[in-house]
Design a protein around this motif. Structure first.
Motif, short mmCIF file in Angstrom:
data_model
loop_
_atom_site.label_atom_id
_atom_site.label_comp_id
_atom_site.label_asym_id
_atom_site.label_seq_id
_atom_site.Cartn_x
_atom_site.Cartn_y
_atom_site.Cartn_z
N PHE A 32 53.90 42.33 44.70
CA PHE A 32 52.73 42.59 43.87
C PHE A 32 52.14 41.31 43.28
N GLU A 33 52.99 40.29 43.15
CA GLU A 33 52.46 38.99 42.69
C GLU A 33 51.42 38.48 43.69
N PHE A 34 51.72 38.65 44.98
CA PHE A 34 50.77 38.25 46.02
C PHE A 34 49.57 39.19 46.07
N LEU A 35 49.83 40.51 45.97
CA LEU A 35 48.74 41.48 46.04
C LEU A 35 47.79 41.35 44.85
N ASP A 36 48.33 40.89 43.72
CA ASP A 36 47.49 40.72 42.52
C ASP A 36 46.78 39.37 42.50
N GLU A 37 47.16 38.50 43.44
CA GLU A 37 46.50 37.19 43.54
C GLU A 37 45.06 37.40 43.97
N ARG A 38 44.17 36.80 43.23
CA ARG A 38 42.75 36.93 43.54
C ARG A 38 42.24 35.64 44.15
N PRO A 39 41.39 35.72 45.18
CA PRO A 39 40.87 34.49 45.79
C PRO A 39 40.11 33.64 44.78
N ASN A 40 40.36 32.34 44.82
CA ASN A 40 39.55 31.44 43.99
C ASN A 40 38.10 31.47 44.44
#
Length: 615
Positions: free
Chosen positions: A348-356
């Protein structure tokens, strides 16, 4: 392995933990029920098909298990045997056999359905994670190794498989079984039930104390696996460098250190998790002792004097044996939950990562892009410590060939990355055809831009498939024509199966120049309005470069092209040459204008030709 050897190996891997993976750290958090509910939400698409069937099958098999001890103790012993009714006893035995057959069929369907459910959930989760990572900005990949990303897509998702294929349904089954047994025991004999259950508060207290410690240990396991896989990925990809410097022994020792850390963390986590099983067995033994001692006393008193009958005692013995079994399994399921929590946190850390580089909701499509590029007072920083571009303003007209030159780190590739919108400017704006690229759809932008890098990437597959990657809808004839234009057809025809030749990982069967020619063909096939050549001819020999230069005249005609090159002979005919230094523009003009000015460009050309003369 001795303690001294383990300590030495740990020291060798210490800098790997400290410098390479600062983002992979275990953190102390309470059990996050919201996160668990989020994880379980992946079951929702199957909540009307596979899940209800699995639950119904589970309920049937559980009800049969709860019914059988009652039938044996209260019915068979206290009624049939006590009254010497052998006919009734025979029917009862047949009935119990039928119930077991029903339970068997229900279990077969339960196992089948939960496995299909689990595999579908894992498939959906891995697909979503990979698709999401594909859309993340370059900044995300700059901070993480490829190995650590692979671990989350493969290992962390795989670690959830047992939870979804068995854990969820087993959890429901065991909870239902415990509640059923608990209620039944109190109905049969409240006194004996209270005596037997006295051990439960102690169990609950100890298991609660172990919870945080076990969960932290499984977090450490996931992190160490990530480090191990990252090091493996780097070692395998860099095997040629390792062998060329004869560092196989040192690299093996370094791997032993990482492997030892992984071994130790998994051993500790497994040992802590294993404490629960023996503790349940000890509780079962205590419960059995209480049943025999206190139950025998109640049995001697008889039902008329507040005691129990022999059938009740037998049913109690059955249920007590069944009671500790789901508790033991709940301990295993709890371990699965802890592993799932550790893995899901990382997923979820990756899934919650938002593109810059985020796309606006109302972003527009490019229609008939002409390729007019403008950088308006652009400033950019990869991090807070170093500014890569200082207030850059420049213009590239449609169809122009613009060359960016300068020393390493001067900002050439950064400008190309901003035009492709792999990053967004810290200040200022990048415009194409008068439109700020931030206002446009990212796919619409990049579909009109082709980038050819110095270190071109060739995928596993055929030559035809690699070229067609530039435009998947292209026909075989269009692919071959693109290869002919850039001069790649000659060497392709010499291969064993020409365009159907399978290339190995990263195109290892091809030379650096041949790989570069394929990337040119791929870029041409995409039919872009803007072409970016980032040191694209650096790996090509002089003879091949002559072919490329002739092909480029046809390839770049009518397109805006941006050439980044250290080999200045390749950019002499560019319409505009921009000389960069430390993120600023020193001078610009065509080759002759800059040579006449005798500035930085003149010095670069002069020093390069002096080096050639010296050779």
């Amino acid at each position: 392995m001795s303690k001294r050897t383990k300590d030495q190996l740990k020291k060798k891997s210490h800098h790997l933990k400290r410098f390479y993976y600062p983002l992979d750290q275990a953190v102390e958090k309470p059990f996050n029920w919201n996160q668990m509910l989020r994880l379980l939400s992946y079951v929702k698409p199957y909540s009307k098909t596979l899940l209800p069937g699995s639950i119904i099958a589970m309920l049937i098999s559980t009800l049969v298990r709860l019914a059988v001890p009652i039938l044996i103790g209260k019915v068979a012993i206290d009624m049939a045997i006590a009254n010497n009714d052998m006919s009734f006893l025979m029917y009862l035995v047949i009935g119990i056999g039928v119930l077991y057959l029903i339970s068997y069929v229900a279990n077969v369907f339960r196992i089948k359905w939960v496995n299909v459910l689990g595999q579908n959930v894992i498939y959906d989760l891995r697909r979503q994670l990979f698709s999401h990572i594909q859309r993340l900005s370059h900044n995300f990949f700059d901070k993480r190794s490829a190995g650590s990303i692979l671990v989350r897509i493969l290992n962390d998702v795989n670690s959830l498989q047992e939870l979804f294929t068995n854990g969820i349904i087993n959890l429901l089954m065991d909870l239902f079984m415990l509640v059923g047994i608990f209620v039944t025991l109190f109905v049969l004999s409240p006194k004996l039930a209270l005596a037997v259950m006295v051990i439960l508060p102690i169990m609950f207290y100890i298991s609660t104390k172990l919870r945080r410690n076990i969960r932290r240990s499984w977090q450490d396991v996931r992190i160490q696996k990530s480090r191990l896989n990252s090091h493996l990925n780097e070692s395998i990809q860099g095997i040629r460098i390792t062998q060329s410097f004869s560092q196989e022994t040192e690299n093996t020792e370094f791997f032993d250190g990482v492997n030892t850390d992984n071994f130790e963390t998994e051993r500790i986590a497994t040992k802590k998790s294993a404490y629960f099983g023996p503790f349940v067995e000890m509780s079962n033994a205590i419960g059995t002792v209480i049943l025999i001692s206190y139950g025998s006393r109640l049995l001697l008193l008889g039902e008329a004097n507040g005691g129990i009958e022999i059938g009740t005692f037998v049913s109690f013995a059955f249920f007590l044996g069944m009671f500790w079994e789901p508790i033991s399994r709940l301990g295993q399921i709890y371990n699965q939950l802890l592993v799932a929590m550790a893995s899901s946190e990382r997923i979820f850390e990756f899934l919650d990562e938002r593109p810059n580089v985020a796309e606006k909701e109302n972003a527009k499509e490019f229609s008939n892009m002409r390729g007019h590029v403008e950088l308006d007072h652009v400033q950019f920083s990869y991090d807070d410590d170093r500014i890569a571009l200082h207030e850059i303003s420049l213009e590239m007209k449609p169809g122009q060939t613009v060359a960016l030159v300068g020393h390493t780190g001067s900002g050439k590739s950064t400008i190309a990355n901003l035009i492709s919108r792999f990053y967004d400017p810290t200040k200022g704006s990048v415009k194409i055809d008068g439109q700020d690229v931030k206002d446009m759809k990212i796919d619409s932008l990049r579909n009109n831009i082709s980038v050819v890098l110095q270190d071109t990437f060739i995928f596993s597959g055929t030559i035809m498939e690699n070229i067609r990657f530039g435009r998947p809808s292209a026909t075989d004839e269009e692919v071959i024509e693109a290869a002919k234009v850039v001069g790649a057809d000659d060497f392709i025809q010499r291969l064993a199966e020409d365009y159907q030749t399978e290339v190995e990982e990263r195109g290892n069967i091809l030379s650096a120049g041949e790989r570069q020619l394929l990337s040119f063909a791929r870029a041409l096939l995409a039919d872009p309005r803007i072409i970016i050549l980032d040191e694209a001819t650096a790996s090509i020999d002089t003879e091949t470069e002559v072919k490329i230069q002739k092909a480029l005249k046809r390839l770049l005609k009518g397109r805006t092209s941006i050439m980044i090159a250290h080999r200045l002979s390749t950019i002499r005919e560019a319409d505009k040459i921009i000389v960069l230094e430390n993120g600023t523009i020193l001078e610009q003009g065509n080759h002759q204008e800059l040579m006449d000015r005798k500035g930085e460009y003149f010095d670069l050309v002069k020093s390069q030709f002096q080096m050639l003369d010296a050779i």
